[in-house]
Write a protein that holds these residues in place. Structure first.
Motif, PDB file in Angstrom:
ATOM      1  N   ALA A   1       0.826  -1.210   0.000  1.00 56.03           N
ATOM      2  CA  ALA A   1       0.000   0.000   0.000  1.00 56.03           C
ATOM      3  C   ALA A   1       0.855   1.254   0.000  1.00 56.03           C
ATOM      4  CB  ALA A   1      -0.931  -0.016   1.214  1.00 56.03           C
ATOM      5  N   GLN A   2       1.993   1.223   0.691  1.00 51.21           N
ATOM      6  CA  GLN A   2       2.881   2.380   0.685  1.00 51.21           C
ATOM      7  C   GLN A   2       3.467   2.622  -0.704  1.00 51.21           C
ATOM      8  OE1 GLN A   2       3.412   4.456   3.408  1.00 51.21           O
ATOM      9  NE2 GLN A   2       4.309   5.721   1.804  1.00 51.21           N
TER      10      GLN A   2
ATOM     11  N   TRP B   1     -11.770   2.955  -2.108  1.00 54.67           N
ATOM     12  CA  TRP B   1     -10.730   2.413  -1.248  1.00 54.67           C
ATOM     13  C   TRP B   1     -10.733   0.898  -1.380  1.00 54.67           C
ATOM     14  CZ3 TRP B   1     -15.171   4.690   0.551  1.00 54.67           C
ATOM     15  CH2 TRP B   1     -16.043   3.913   1.307  1.00 54.67           C
TER      16      TRP B   1
ATOM     17  N   SER C   1       0.656   4.138  -2.822  1.00 55.80           N
ATOM     18  CA  SER C   1       0.379   5.533  -2.463  1.00 55.80           C
ATOM     19  C   SER C   1       1.468   6.468  -2.953  1.00 55.80           C
ATOM     20  CB  SER C   1       0.235   5.653  -0.947  1.00 55.80           C
ATOM     21  OG  SER C   1       1.466   5.379  -0.299  1.00 55.80           O
ATOM     22  N   ASP C   2       2.718   5.998  -2.966  1.00 56.49           N
ATOM     23  CA  ASP C   2       3.795   6.832  -3.501  1.00 56.49           C
ATOM     24  C   ASP C   2       3.668   7.016  -5.002  1.00 56.49           C
ATOM     25  OD1 ASP C   2       4.844   7.110  -0.995  1.00 56.49           O
ATOM     26  OD2 ASP C   2       6.328   5.515  -1.221  1.00 56.49           O
TER      27      ASP C   2
ATOM     28  N   ASP D   1      -6.793   2.942   2.632  1.00 47.56           N
ATOM     29  CA  ASP D   1      -6.903   4.125   1.783  1.00 47.56           C
ATOM     30  C   ASP D   1      -5.716   4.123   0.816  1.00 47.56           C
ATOM     31  OD1 ASP D   1      -7.251   6.532   0.583  1.00 47.56           O
ATOM     32  OD2 ASP D   1      -7.476   7.696   2.407  1.00 47.56           O
ATOM     33  N   PRO D   2      -5.947   3.994  -0.497  1.00 48.94           N
ATOM     34  CA  PRO D   2      -4.815   3.874  -1.432  1.00 48.94           C
ATOM     35  C   PRO D   2      -3.973   5.132  -1.545  1.00 48.94           C
ATOM     36  CG  PRO D   2      -6.876   4.074  -2.633  1.00 48.94           C
ATOM     37  CD  PRO D   2      -7.242   3.947  -1.188  1.00 48.94           C
ATOM     38  N   PHE D   3      -4.501   6.290  -1.152  1.00 44.40           N
ATOM     39  CA  PHE D   3      -3.737   7.530  -1.297  1.00 44.40           C
ATOM     40  C   PHE D   3      -2.843   7.807  -0.100  1.00 44.40           C
ATOM     41  CE2 PHE D   3      -7.445   8.222  -4.034  1.00 44.40           C
ATOM     42  CZ  PHE D   3      -6.807   8.497  -5.219  1.00 44.40           C
ATOM     43  N   THR D   4      -3.170   7.248   1.061  1.00 49.30           N
ATOM     44  CA  THR D   4      -2.359   7.462   2.259  1.00 49.30           C
ATOM     45  C   THR D   4      -1.694   6.206   2.781  1.00 49.30           C
ATOM     46  OG1 THR D   4      -4.280   7.139   3.711  1.00 49.30           O
ATOM     47  CG2 THR D   4      -3.843   9.380   2.935  1.00 49.30           C
ATOM     48  N   ALA D   5      -2.087   5.029   2.260  1.00 48.61           N
ATOM     49  CA  ALA D   5      -1.544   3.727   2.684  1.00 48.61           C
ATOM     50  C   ALA D   5      -1.860   3.415   4.142  1.00 48.61           C
ATOM     51  CB  ALA D   5      -0.036   3.665   2.447  1.00 48.61           C
TER      52      ALA D   5
ATOM     53  N   MET E   1      -2.820  12.425  -6.186  1.00 50.35           N
ATOM     54  CA  MET E   1      -4.191  12.793  -5.844  1.00 50.35           C
ATOM     55  C   MET E   1      -4.631  13.974  -6.703  1.00 50.35           C
ATOM     56  SD  MET E   1      -6.862  12.294  -4.063  1.00 50.35           S
ATOM     57  CE  MET E   1      -8.319  13.118  -3.437  1.00 50.35           C
TER      58      MET E   1
END
Length: 807
Positions: free
Chosen positions: A148-149, A237, A152-153, A254-258, A157
């Motif tokens: 996930a990290q 998500w 997100s990187d 949450d894919p944007f914040t991991a 967004m």
């Protein structure tokens, strides 16, 4: 055409009737041309007024969000699966449309389902077919948190144009007109311009006041935490269901914040639908209590309506008794009948297989950099080794919503030789705090400072296990220096030094050439269990300017106060040169339980002599601490200027030393291989091939072979010399022609032509020197090579017996 004529005649009749009515009322009618001419007639005053009003209108152009469109993606290079649909995919789209119509009819109050958006080629694709599970060769992607990290990187967004809808088509704007009316000449007076400037200043003041009121209103709304779109925004998500891979309970990602969230979290207000690469489910449960009461059993058709039956049966599992009873009845009724397969499997994914190279995996973010804008904050990320100073992340917080006034910055580093890990910069106070990992040359752990100049306010913390003296912390001000210790054999725990004013001017190496005078040194000690408490010093103070030494001992467990003793330092000789003997007034003591031996002058004299030596040692250690501070500051300045990064020996792409060593080893091995190949060459093979096979050599044939081999080698040496000589002469002639051309056209040459001429001359001279050196070396080595070959021929086992007589 007849209908059009009738329409025109009706309009003309209506105009005539209206004109007749006006004539009856006494009004003068005007022809259309006259009316149009009167309307278009404008005075200069009206034009200036119109221009002034138009200049007051402020048009705010909204910033267009970046998005992937046809212009940013070359769709012609995409595979055919991106540009068209197969028959099975078309069938799936029809099934999805049918499902959507039934869903809208049964649930008219719910939003439309997100089923088949358009892809890059404007082709509708079902959402499940956009997912293609791929096994990657990176262990970091096997666990959900690191995977996930990484996602997100990589993601950026971009807010939706409409936060309530997943896809909104923008209306095409009409192109601007090619021809326009030219504005009239500016005939305004200077007085009007001054009045306009005053009015604009008043408008700016009003706008500033309005902006402040708006900021206050936004701050009030922020404090009130009111959100007009609460519960209406669209977001996607990831749901991880429990059961497989040792997942004890379901949770959200949450894919944007991991970040992971429990299904009971208040951030998630409801779920419209779920899908994976096999099926699509619609949530039929009530979300009045957010997602807290949802049952994530996708096999329950009452709670989750599925789109495809598929091979995975989505129904609830029945009990064994019901299953047996149903099987018996079905076997009797369906005996001899063919089973009809009414299921429809999900088509294979149309996207290409995911391929991530090691370089792209290390880069993470697109182009190695990513910027995330938050409210009053900005987060920047970089790939390792992208910045030459090792910076990988920076978090900047701001005071205002426009992000113009910086409050503080946090910078994270990696792969630094100086082991710098984090730098915290406070723009308000000017305080900088550097954090280091273990391994710094000075065992530095934390460095807090406002200036890198010496003798300023700073705090240094150290890894005490990496230091011999056990120093933990050192605090410095322009007048004081405080040190904290731990684990020392002398049980020293604290040293505080007060400095007096320096007589000479301050310099960078002032502690070494012009040390600050020490006025007072205070030292504290831990309890030494090997000594009695009333003889174990807890604190000693060297009052250097006053020539006094104060001692305070540890307090015994059965006492409420501790022993104290003070020594008055005097000169050891008087004015006549006589040695002063210890007197009782030179030692003032307070003892809880007085003892006889402590009152003796000999004991007091020995104690004072010992304290004098310890004072010298303490002053020397304090001076060494000042020198160490200067050394650390100098080292930190060099590290900040160089900011050298550590590179693993296994990183052959970045490690230049390893790369040079590897290339050198490869070159040595190649040269060794060439030498072996040369040693294995049979220099007599071409000449032996001229003889009949199997025939024994005679002495005359051996001599002829030797002579032919030597003559051939001699001719090859001559040919090589001639070749080098020809190249040398050719380069020399071309250089002379170029020089002659330059002399003839020197006046008309441009600076670029002169630069090209000088570059050619430099390269030509280099080639000529190389050829000259090669020719000279060839002339020196040719006789030696000839003699070496002759010696090899005389020692060759095939000729040695036949050529002995000639040796």
């Amino acid at each position: 055409m007849e209908v059009l004529k009738e329409k025109v005649e009706e309009e003309e009749a209506a105009e005539r009737e209206e004109a007749a009515e006006r004539a009856e009322r006494g009004e003068k009618t005007k022809r259309p041309m006259e009316v149009r001419r009167e309307e278009t007639t404008m005075t200069q005053e009206m034009l200036r007024d119109l221009e002034r009003k138009l200049s007051e209108i402020e048009v705010s152009v909204p910033e267009k969000l970046l998005a992937f469109t046809k212009d940013t993606i070359d769709t012609s290079k995409l595979p055919l699966s991106y540009q068209s649909n197969t028959l099975k995919e078309e069938h799936l789209l029809q099934v999805a449309d049918n499902f959507s119509r039934q869903y809208s009819h049964l649930c008219p109050d719910r939003v439309p389902l997100f089923l088949h958006p358009l892809n890059e080629c404007e082709v509708p694709k079902f959402v499940s077919t956009t997912i293609r599970p791929t096994l990657m060769p990176y262990p970091e992607l096997y666990n959900w948190d690191t995977c996930a990290q990484f996602i997100s990187d990589f993601l950026s967004m971009v807010p939706l144009p409409d936060p309530l809808k997943p896809s909104v088509k923008e209306e095409e704007k009409a192109p601007p007109k090619k021809y326009a009316i030219k504005p009239p000449r500016d005939l305004t007076s200077r007085f009007e311009q001054e009045q306009e400037m005053k009015r604009q200043e008043a408008i700016k003041a009003e706008e500033e006041n309005r902006r402040k009121q708006e900021e206050a209103r936004l701050l009030e709304q922020e404090n009130a935490k009111t959100d007009p779109l609460h519960g209406l925004r669209v977001h996607s998500w990831v749901l991880v269901l429990s059961g497989k891979r040792e997942v004890p309970e379901s949770f959200f990602i949450d894919p944007f914040t991991a970040r992971s969230y429990s299904t009971q979290d208040d951030h998630f207000l409801g779920i419209e639908s779920l899908w994976n690469h096999k099926n699509y489910w619609v949530n039929m449960q009530d979300c009045w209590n957010c997602c807290k009461d949802l049952v994530f059993d996708l096999g329950d058709p009452v709670r989750w309506e599925y789109l495809l039956l598929g091979t995975d049966k989505p129904f609830l599992s029945l009990t064994e008794e019901e299953d047996e009873g149903m099987n018996d009845d079905d076997d009797v009724e369906n005996l001899g009948k063919e089973d009809e397969d009414k299921s429809f499997d999900m088509p294979p994914s149309w996207v290409e297989q995911i391929e991530i190279s090691p370089e792209a995996f290390e880069t993470r973010c697109p182009n190695g950099k990513k910027v995330i804008q938050y409210k009053r904050a900005k987060l920047e990320k970089w790939a390792p080794y992208l910045n030459n100073n090792g910076l990988v992340c920076r978090l900047t917080t701001y005071e205002d919503l426009e992000c113009t006034k910086t409050l503080e910055m946090k910078e994270w580093y990696q792969n630094r030789e100086d082991m710098l890990e984090l730098k915290h910069i406070n723009k308000i106070t000017g305080l900088n705090v550097d954090y280091f990992k273990p391994g710094h040359p000075q065992a530095l752990r934390v460095h807090s400072y406002k200036s890198m100049q010496p003798e300023m306010d700073r705090v240094m913390e150290f890894y005490e296990t990496a230091r011999v003296d056990g120093l933990i912390k050192r605090e410095e001000t322009p007048k004081t220096m405080t040190e904290h210790y731990q684990g020392r054999p002398d049980f020293l725990s604290y040293r505080h030094v007060n400095f007096g004013p320096r007589m000479k001017k301050l310099a960078l190496n002032s502690a070494e050439s012009n040390p600050r005078p020490m006025v007072k040194i205070t030292e504290r000690f831990f309890r030494n269990p090997a000594k009695p408490a009333d003889e174990d010093v807890a604190e000693r103070v060297f009052l250097i300017a006053e020539e006094r030494i104060q001692l305070r001992y540890h307090c015994r467990s059965d006492h409420i106060t501790a022993n104290k003793r003070e020594f008055l330092r005097r000169t050891e000789v008087d004015s006549k040169g006589n040695k002063i003997i210890m007197t009782p007034d030179m030692c003032i003591s307070f003892e809880v339980e007085p003892m006889e031996h402590t009152k003796k002058l000999l004991y007091q004299y020995e104690a004072m002599m010992k304290l004098k030596n310890e004072e010298k040692l303490s002053r020397h250690q304090a001076w060494e601490s000042e020198l160490e501070v200067l050394e650390i500051l100098k080292l930190r300045e060099e590290e900040e200027e160089a900011h050298t990064l550590t590179i693993s020996i296994y990183d052959t792409k970045r490690n230049e030393k390893s790369k040079e060593y590897r290339e050198a080893m490869e070159r040595v091995l190649h040269e060794e291989h060439l030498r072996q190949v040369e040693a294995q060459l049979d220099y007599l093979a071409p000449f032996l091939a001229q003889l009949p096979p199997g025939e024994k050599l005679t002495r005359w044939q051996a001599v002829r072979l030797k002579d032919e081999c030597l003559n051939d080698f001699k001719q090859r040496l001559i040919d090589k010399a001639n070749l080098i000589q020809a190249r040398f002469e050719k380069e020399t002639q071309e250089l002379q022609k170029k020089q002659q051309w330059y002399q003839e056209n020197q006046v008309t040459l441009t600076p670029e032509d002169e630069d090209l001429y000088l570059s050619y001359c430099s390269q030509a001279m280099f080639r000529i020197r190389i050829l000259e050196q090669r020719l000279s070396r060839h002339k020196e080595l040719a006789p030696l090579k000839y003699l070496a070959l002759e010696e090899k021929l005389y020692k060759d086992p095939r000729l040695v017996e036949l050529l002995k007589v000639f040796v």
